[in-house]
Design a protein around this motif. Structure first.
Motif, mmCIF file in Angstrom:
data_model
loop_
_atom_site.group_PDB
_atom_site.id
_atom_site.type_symbol
_atom_site.label_atom_id
_atom_site.label_comp_id
_atom_site.label_asym_id
_atom_site.label_seq_id
_atom_site.Cartn_x
_atom_site.Cartn_y
_atom_site.Cartn_z
ATOM 1 N N HIS A 169 0.848 -1.194 0.000
ATOM 2 C CA HIS A 169 0.000 0.000 0.000
ATOM 3 C C HIS A 169 0.890 1.253 0.000
ATOM 4 O O HIS A 169 2.041 1.211 0.425
ATOM 5 C CB HIS A 169 -0.976 0.028 1.177
ATOM 6 C CG HIS A 169 -0.359 -0.167 2.527
ATOM 7 N ND1 HIS A 169 -1.072 -0.129 3.688
ATOM 8 C CD2 HIS A 169 0.929 -0.374 2.909
ATOM 9 C CE1 HIS A 169 -0.274 -0.321 4.723
ATOM 10 N NE2 HIS A 169 0.951 -0.465 4.279
ATOM 11 N N SER A 171 0.536 3.610 1.889
ATOM 12 C CA SER A 171 0.687 4.086 3.273
ATOM 13 C C SER A 171 2.145 4.007 3.721
ATOM 14 O O SER A 171 2.541 4.677 4.680
ATOM 15 C CB SER A 171 -0.173 3.264 4.227
ATOM 16 O OG SER A 171 -1.523 3.307 3.847
ATOM 17 N N ARG A 195 0.037 -6.901 -4.435
ATOM 18 C CA ARG A 195 -0.393 -7.904 -3.451
ATOM 19 C C ARG A 195 -0.536 -9.253 -4.133
ATOM 20 O O ARG A 195 -0.911 -9.312 -5.305
ATOM 21 C CB ARG A 195 -1.731 -7.510 -2.821
ATOM 22 C CG ARG A 195 -1.558 -6.394 -1.828
ATOM 23 C CD ARG A 195 -2.824 -6.088 -1.076
ATOM 24 N NE ARG A 195 -2.766 -4.701 -0.622
ATOM 25 C CZ ARG A 195 -3.727 -4.080 0.010
ATOM 26 N NH1 ARG A 195 -4.845 -4.712 0.280
ATOM 27 N NH2 ARG A 195 -3.597 -2.816 0.382
ATOM 28 N N GLN A 209 -2.785 3.205 -5.903
ATOM 29 C CA GLN A 209 -3.484 3.933 -4.849
ATOM 30 C C GLN A 209 -2.991 5.382 -4.870
ATOM 31 O O GLN A 209 -1.946 5.678 -5.442
ATOM 32 C CB GLN A 209 -3.141 3.351 -3.473
ATOM 33 C CG GLN A 209 -3.661 1.958 -3.226
ATOM 34 C CD GLN A 209 -3.401 1.489 -1.798
ATOM 35 O OE1 GLN A 209 -2.479 1.959 -1.146
ATOM 36 N NE2 GLN A 209 -4.224 0.575 -1.327
ATOM 37 N N GLU A 211 -2.361 7.770 -1.810
ATOM 38 C CA GLU A 211 -2.376 8.033 -0.371
ATOM 39 C C GLU A 211 -2.286 9.541 -0.152
ATOM 40 O O GLU A 211 -1.763 10.270 -0.986
ATOM 41 C CB GLU A 211 -1.125 7.374 0.225
ATOM 42 C CG GLU A 211 -1.061 7.396 1.713
ATOM 43 C CD GLU A 211 -1.747 6.163 2.286
ATOM 44 O OE1 GLU A 211 -2.177 5.311 1.488
ATOM 45 O OE2 GLU A 211 -1.829 6.073 3.513
ATOM 46 N N PRO A 282 -10.667 4.316 2.184
ATOM 47 C CA PRO A 282 -10.388 4.050 3.586
ATOM 48 C C PRO A 282 -9.600 5.223 4.168
ATOM 49 O O PRO A 282 -8.748 5.803 3.471
ATOM 50 C CB PRO A 282 -9.536 2.776 3.555
ATOM 51 C CG PRO A 282 -9.070 2.623 2.158
ATOM 52 C CD PRO A 282 -9.899 3.478 1.269
ATOM 53 N N PHE A 306 -5.557 9.108 4.248
ATOM 54 C CA PHE A 306 -6.561 8.410 3.428
ATOM 55 C C PHE A 306 -5.846 7.684 2.292
ATOM 56 O O PHE A 306 -4.730 8.048 1.916
ATOM 57 C CB PHE A 306 -7.578 9.407 2.857
ATOM 58 C CG PHE A 306 -6.925 10.540 2.101
ATOM 59 C CD1 PHE A 306 -6.547 11.700 2.755
ATOM 60 C CD2 PHE A 306 -6.684 10.429 0.738
ATOM 61 C CE1 PHE A 306 -5.930 12.737 2.068
ATOM 62 C CE2 PHE A 306 -6.075 11.468 0.046
ATOM 63 C CZ PHE A 306 -5.695 12.625 0.717
HETATM 64 N N1 PHE Z 1 -3.428 1.477 3.225
HETATM 65 C C1 PHE Z 1 -4.763 0.986 3.455
HETATM 66 C C2 PHE Z 1 -5.017 -0.156 2.462
HETATM 67 O O1 PHE Z 1 -4.388 -0.238 1.465
HETATM 68 C C3 PHE Z 1 -5.789 2.074 3.264
HETATM 69 C C4 PHE Z 1 -5.710 3.228 4.210
HETATM 70 C C5 PHE Z 1 -4.966 4.341 3.909
HETATM 71 C C6 PHE Z 1 -6.465 3.217 5.373
HETATM 72 C C7 PHE Z 1 -4.910 5.420 4.786
HETATM 73 C C8 PHE Z 1 -6.438 4.280 6.233
HETATM 74 C C9 PHE Z 1 -5.669 5.378 5.953
HETATM 75 O O2 PHE Z 1 -5.881 -0.987 2.708
#
Ligand code: PHE
Length: 341
Positions: A169, A171, A195, A209, A211, A282, A306
């Motif tokens: 991710h 993140s 993944r 994604q 972020e 999310p 997010f």
């Molecule tokens: N990184 C999480 C995912 O891929 C998503 C997420 C990002 C959730 C930022 C909360 C805050 O599932």
């Protein structure tokens, strides 16, 4: 021999006087062709009456004459080409149809990413890109997901031989960025994630994604909702309704799933959304432990994070029903988007 010589000399004369390439070709065929006069005459020569010496000298004389005739034909041909009328530089036909030129097209995910970057930049966010090959620390540990934490099972991970991983991710950029730039900060990190998924119409092993995070004084859930609504209204070019549901991610507290009121059915419920809501972003308030990993004091600062599913956003925006089209490498996918440039 005498007769053949005369015929060949005639051929040379005829070549000189031919006015066009076609006429010249006719001379060549008449005299030197497979069924031409020279061949016919040579065939009729009675070799049985000749000595070996005579045959030899006949042969070489015949070849000499043929070469001479061939050269004259080539010279005559060159002269004809030379005198042919040339197209002048200004002899341009502006009404002639042009040659079609194919334009390249950007991939729908690239288009969605560029649009998001634009919108976020307009709201004062920086755009940063982190590595796709990541350490376990930034991808998991720094995000409050230690080795034995069950949340690791939510993301089936590709491990490399050198202990690094393909990031699951975006993140993974949160703590990297906090460590590097500190607070306050507003930034997004679009990028590719991986993944170990079994692939089906809505799952891919490689996806995108976007972020984002905001860290500042007194940041609350209200700020999170306001930013998300603004972004989505701009992406879909209309006012959108969103709702927050509780969602669990170890690196946010509280954590949410932000759903978008379905734009296809207006929220009534349809095959795409089911109950009128589409799970899209999310998000949550950044967990104090994550801020600490980033070197930020959670008593002074708070923030939200997010993770927009960029691939999913592109699918919704452009009506792509099967995620597998996006990575299939078939240019017909991209070509449909060329007019959007
Ligand atoms: N990184 C999480 C995912 O891929 C998503 C997420 C990002 C959730 C930022 C909360 C805050 O599932």
């Amino acid at each position: 021999m005498q007769e053949i010589k005369e015929k060949l000399l005639q051929a040379i004369e005829a070549a000189k006087s031919a006015k066009s390439a076609d006429a010249l070709e006719k001379v060549r065929i008449d005299f030197l062709g497979r069924k031409g006069m020279i061949t016919t005459l040579a065939k009729n020569v009675d070799f049985s009456k000749m000595s070996v010496e005579e045959k030899k000298s006949f042969g070489s004389r015949l070849n000499e004459l043929k070469n001479l005739a061939t050269e004259s034909l080539a010279a005559a041909n060159a002269a004809i080409q030379e005198s042919a009328p040339r197209r002048k530089a200004n002899d341009l036909d502006l009404t002639a149809p042009g040659k079609g030129r194919r334009f390249g097209a950007l991939h729908p995910i690239t288009l969605a990413q560029m649009e998001l970057e634009d919108i976020f930049q307009g709201m004062g966010f920086s755009v940063l890109y982190g590595p796709e090959v990541e350490s376990e620390y930034f991808c998991f540990e720094a995000l409050n997901i230690p080795h034995d934490h069950p949340a690791r099972d939510m993301q089936d991970t590709f491990w490399l031989k050198n202990q690094l991983i393909l990031r699951t991710h975006t993140s993974a950029n949160q703590v990297r960025t906090l460590k590097r730039f500190g607070a306050p900060i507003r930034a997004i990190f679009p990028g590719r994630c991986f993944r170990y998924e079994s692939v089906d119409p809505s799952h891919e092993n490689t996806f995108y994604q976007c972020e984002g995070l905001v860290v500042d004084k007194d940041i609350s859930v209200a700020n999170l909702i306001a930013v998300m609504r603004t972004i989505l209204s701009q992406v879909f070019r209309r006012d959108v309704k969103v709702r927050l549901r509780p969602g669990y991610f170890p690196f946010v507290e509280p954590g949410f799933e932000l759903d978008l009121n379905c734009l296809l059915c207006g929220g009534k419920g349809c095959p795409t959304c089911g109950d009128g809501w589409i799970e899209l972003i999310p998000c949550g308030l950044i967990h104090p432990e994550v801020l600490r990993h980033g070197g930020i004091d959670p008593r002074e600062y708070s923030g939200f994070a997010f993770g927009v599913g960029l691939t999913r956003l592109a699918m919704m925006k452009y009506g792509v029903k099967d995620i597998r089209y996006l990575n299939c490498g078939d240019l017909r996918v991209n070509e449909q988007f060329s007019t959007l440039l």
